[in-house]
Motif scaffolding. Structure first.
Motif, mmCIF file in Angstrom:
data_model
loop_
_atom_site.group_PDB
_atom_site.id
_atom_site.type_symbol
_atom_site.label_atom_id
_atom_site.label_comp_id
_atom_site.label_asym_id
_atom_site.label_seq_id
_atom_site.Cartn_x
_atom_site.Cartn_y
_atom_site.Cartn_z
ATOM 1 N N MET A 1 -40.198 37.540 17.896
ATOM 2 C CA MET A 1 -38.894 36.900 18.045
ATOM 3 C C MET A 1 -38.404 36.454 16.673
ATOM 4 S SD MET A 1 -37.859 33.647 20.445
ATOM 5 C CE MET A 1 -39.078 32.607 19.669
ATOM 6 N N ALA A 2 -37.146 36.711 16.358
ATOM 7 C CA ALA A 2 -36.586 36.339 15.066
ATOM 8 C C ALA A 2 -36.570 34.811 14.926
ATOM 9 C CB ALA A 2 -35.165 36.897 14.928
ATOM 10 N N TRP A 3 -36.802 34.341 13.695
ATOM 11 C CA TRP A 3 -36.900 32.892 13.480
ATOM 12 C C TRP A 3 -35.606 32.176 13.847
ATOM 13 C CZ3 TRP A 3 -33.350 30.857 10.115
ATOM 14 C CH2 TRP A 3 -32.721 31.745 9.249
ATOM 15 N N ARG A 4 -34.456 32.862 13.663
ATOM 16 C CA ARG A 4 -33.190 32.189 13.957
ATOM 17 C C ARG A 4 -32.965 32.026 15.461
ATOM 18 N NH1 ARG A 4 -32.243 37.319 12.335
ATOM 19 N NH2 ARG A 4 -31.056 38.704 13.709
ATOM 20 N N HIS A 5 -33.727 32.787 16.269
ATOM 21 C CA HIS A 5 -33.633 32.659 17.715
ATOM 22 C C HIS A 5 -34.683 31.711 18.281
ATOM 23 C CE1 HIS A 5 -31.787 36.961 17.583
ATOM 24 N NE2 HIS A 5 -30.895 36.027 17.333
ATOM 25 N N SER A 6 -35.527 31.164 17.410
ATOM 26 C CA SER A 6 -36.613 30.309 17.872
ATOM 27 C C SER A 6 -36.070 28.960 18.319
ATOM 28 C CB SER A 6 -37.639 30.117 16.746
ATOM 29 O OG SER A 6 -38.566 29.117 17.087
ATOM 30 N N LEU A 7 -36.601 28.465 19.444
ATOM 31 C CA LEU A 7 -36.201 27.137 19.907
ATOM 32 C C LEU A 7 -36.646 26.075 18.917
ATOM 33 C CD1 LEU A 7 -35.030 25.299 22.097
ATOM 34 C CD2 LEU A 7 -37.243 25.374 23.249
ATOM 35 N N ARG A 8 -37.819 26.274 18.306
ATOM 36 C CA ARG A 8 -38.287 25.305 17.307
ATOM 37 C C ARG A 8 -37.304 25.208 16.148
ATOM 38 N NH1 ARG A 8 -43.171 28.081 17.991
ATOM 39 N NH2 ARG A 8 -42.916 29.022 15.945
ATOM 40 N N PHE A 9 -36.820 26.361 15.687
ATOM 41 C CA PHE A 9 -35.881 26.329 14.560
ATOM 42 C C PHE A 9 -34.576 25.647 14.954
ATOM 43 C CE2 PHE A 9 -32.271 28.300 12.349
ATOM 44 C CZ PHE A 9 -32.576 27.943 11.042
ATOM 45 N N ARG A 10 -34.072 25.958 16.143
ATOM 46 C CA ARG A 10 -32.820 25.322 16.565
ATOM 47 C C ARG A 10 -32.986 23.815 16.721
ATOM 48 N NH1 ARG A 10 -32.628 29.623 20.325
ATOM 49 N NH2 ARG A 10 -32.734 28.158 22.068
ATOM 50 N N LEU A 11 -34.116 23.390 17.282
ATOM 51 C CA LEU A 11 -34.354 21.955 17.405
ATOM 52 C C LEU A 11 -34.472 21.306 16.032
ATOM 53 C CD1 LEU A 11 -36.897 21.810 20.372
ATOM 54 C CD2 LEU A 11 -34.497 21.135 20.399
ATOM 55 N N ALA A 12 -35.224 21.957 15.137
ATOM 56 C CA ALA A 12 -35.378 21.397 13.796
ATOM 57 C C ALA A 12 -34.045 21.358 13.064
ATOM 58 C CB ALA A 12 -36.404 22.216 13.005
ATOM 59 N N ALA A 13 -33.248 22.426 13.195
ATOM 60 C CA ALA A 13 -31.942 22.446 12.525
ATOM 61 C C ALA A 13 -31.016 21.386 13.106
ATOM 62 C CB ALA A 13 -31.315 23.836 12.660
ATOM 63 N N THR A 14 -31.007 21.247 14.427
ATOM 64 C CA THR A 14 -30.165 20.217 15.049
ATOM 65 C C THR A 14 -30.601 18.823 14.623
ATOM 66 O OG1 THR A 14 -29.812 21.671 16.947
ATOM 67 C CG2 THR A 14 -29.319 19.341 17.242
ATOM 68 N N TYR A 15 -31.934 18.604 14.664
ATOM 69 C CA TYR A 15 -32.473 17.311 14.238
ATOM 70 C C TYR A 15 -32.107 17.027 12.781
ATOM 71 C CZ TYR A 15 -36.202 14.409 12.201
ATOM 72 O OH TYR A 15 -36.902 13.477 11.496
ATOM 73 N N SER A 16 -32.220 18.042 11.917
ATOM 74 C CA SER A 16 -31.901 17.850 10.498
ATOM 75 C C SER A 16 -30.424 17.546 10.288
ATOM 76 C CB SER A 16 -32.308 19.095 9.710
ATOM 77 O OG SER A 16 -33.681 19.365 9.846
ATOM 78 N N LEU A 17 -29.559 18.272 10.991
ATOM 79 C CA LEU A 17 -28.115 18.044 10.821
ATOM 80 C C LEU A 17 -27.718 16.648 11.313
ATOM 81 C CD1 LEU A 17 -26.684 21.531 11.876
ATOM 82 C CD2 LEU A 17 -26.834 20.573 9.581
ATOM 83 N N LEU A 18 -28.249 16.250 12.472
ATOM 84 C CA LEU A 18 -27.931 14.912 12.975
ATOM 85 C C LEU A 18 -28.462 13.834 12.037
ATOM 86 C CD1 LEU A 18 -28.602 15.363 16.808
ATOM 87 C CD2 LEU A 18 -26.400 15.221 15.655
ATOM 88 N N ALA A 19 -29.719 14.005 11.593
ATOM 89 C CA ALA A 19 -30.285 13.025 10.670
ATOM 90 C C ALA A 19 -29.513 12.992 9.360
ATOM 91 C CB ALA A 19 -31.760 13.344 10.413
ATOM 92 N N LEU A 20 -29.109 14.185 8.868
ATOM 93 C CA LEU A 20 -28.331 14.226 7.631
ATOM 94 C C LEU A 20 -26.998 13.513 7.793
ATOM 95 C CD1 LEU A 20 -27.899 15.283 4.777
ATOM 96 C CD2 LEU A 20 -26.998 17.394 5.763
ATOM 97 N N ALA A 21 -26.333 13.724 8.936
ATOM 98 C CA ALA A 21 -25.058 13.051 9.163
ATOM 99 C C ALA A 21 -25.238 11.530 9.191
ATOM 100 C CB ALA A 21 -24.445 13.545 10.473
#
Length: 428
Positions: free
Chosen positions: A1-21
């Motif tokens: 499975m491609a990394w960009r489709h990974s649930l872990r990556f989406r959760l980490a990216a969402t968590y990072s964006l919210l924390a960054l904001a």
């Protein structure tokens, strides 16, 4: 499975964006408050120095014991005509000249930014007092640089931490997904192991297990029903075929002959349904070594009008009934696509390892939008039941071969069925 489709990556990216904001908003608020307080303190120091000096000029005795500035003080005394009558050492060049700054609150003296205020100095005129802003500018630049560095580094750190936390938190779900990928729908559906902790993953896997149980029960009922239907149709069709064959021999009526062909079609359809109901693993092959000519004669009777090409003088190691069913399905589809006036050819080629049956017709070819779906059950591009190609591929795979198809460059559909060659020696 491609990394960009990974649930872990989406959760980490969402968590990072919210924390960054959140960090950006909090940091901007803190830095703005800090700079505002520094600016207020600077203005307080400047006004205090200006008030002290102005009070000393207006009331000489009131300034005793107070420090107004040192050697680096920025002060000028301006008379009523706007001429600088006295200045601190650093501004001595402006003495006896017109007021160089007017009402400007921020000026540059040399390379130093200075913030200035004015106060009335009684009979002496107007007092101009300045305070260097270089320390304040440096502090402001340091705070902004620290904020920018934090905004650049924080998302990367949060993404790595979020990926690691997500990997540990979703380890059970990933393991369940790997097990689910290994489930073979043709076998008995096995339930997934449940994690020890009764969290959301436990609930999800429990729901999947209940779904698998219902699916298996539904498949069992469907197979049972399909088998019963085929069994009930088999006996009447056998009697009907025999009656039509006898009537055809007595009368030679074309309508009777056509009805006999329809009965044959129904018989093979019921055989396909039975094969589908049993499944590949429940079906056993009865191996025989037969002359290729025997298979040709059977196919000639089942699909009249077929042109046989290639070498039919050798022998074939196969289950004769199943192989006849597979090739007959291909020929029947070809005849249906070519029409009464079209041509259907079956070519047999033998190599050291394989025997290849190539069926080609003069019809319009395969629908390009179907692709490999043409081999799925109940998918048809020619108005048939959609079982023939699926069953033919299943039989070819059971023999250790395969079935492929497509549109020939010169037109018409072409299917290639391969099975392993007999490879028999003298002793065999």
């Amino acid at each position: 499975m491609a990394w960009r489709h990974s649930l872990r990556f989406r959760l980490a990216a969402t968590y990072s964006l919210l924390a960054l904001a959140l960090i950006m908003l909090i940091s901007l608020g803190v830095v703005s408050l800090l700079l505002s307080r520094m600016d207020q303190q600077f203005n307080a120091r400047l006004n205090d120095r200006a008030d002290t000096l102005a009070e000393a000029f207006a009331n000489p005795g009131a300034g005793l014991g107070k420090t107004a500035g040192g050697a680096n003080a920025y002060t000028m005394l301006i008379d009523g005509d706007g001429t600088v009558v006295a200045a601190s050492p650093i501004l001595r060049v402006f003495e006896k000249t017109r007021d160089p700054f007017g009402n400007q609150s921020r000026v540059n003296i040399g390379d130093t930014p200075v913030r200035a205020v004015r106060r009335e100095a009684g009979a002496f005129g107007t007092l101009w007092v300045g305070l260097p802003e270089d320390d304040l500018v440096s502090a402001r630049q340091s705070a902004i640089s620290a904020l920018l560095i934090a905004l650049v580094c924080t998302p990367l750190i949060l993404l790595v931490v979020g990926w690691w936390v997500g990997r540990r938190a979703l380890a059970g779900l990933q393991g369940a997904a790997n097990l689910a990928d290994q489930i073979d729908p043709t076998r008995s559906l096995a339930t997934l192991p449940l994690p020890a902790r009764e969290d959301e993953v436990h609930r999800l896997l429990s729901a999947i297990n209940r779904l698998l149980v219902r699916i298996e029960a539904g498949q069992a009922r469907e197979k049972q029903l399909l088998g019963q239907i085929v069994h009930e149709l088999g006996a009447p069709l056998t009697v009907l075929k025999a009656s039509l064959r006898r009537a055809e021999q007595r009368t030679d009526d074309p309508e009777v002959r056509r009805a006999a062909l329809v009965a044959d079609e129904l018989t093979f359809t019921t055989q396909d349904l039975m094969q589908l109901a049993r499944g590949q693993l429940e079906l056993k092959l009865a191996w025989h070594y037969i002359p290729a000519r025997t298979l040709q004669e059977r196919l000639e009777r089942l699909v009249p009008g077929t042109d046989f090409m290639g070498d039919w003088t050798g022998g074939i190691l196969c289950d004769p009934d199943r192989l006849t069913q597979a090739v007959r399905n291909l020929l029947a589809n070809a005849r249906r696509a070519a029409g009464p006036e079209g041509s259907v050819t079956l070519t047999l080629a033998e190599t050291a390892d394989h025997m290849t049956f190539t069926v080609r017709d003069s019809g319009p070819g395969l629908p390009p939008e179907l692709g490999e779906r043409i081999f799925e059950p109940f998918v048809s591009g020619a108005g048939s039941s959609g079982l023939g190609l699926s069953v033919s591929r299943q039989i070819a795979v059971m023999h250790g071969g395969g079935l492929s198809g497509g549109t020939h460059p010169q037109g018409g559909a072409e299917f290639v069925l391969t099975i392993p060659g007999a490879a028999l020696g003298d002793e065999d």
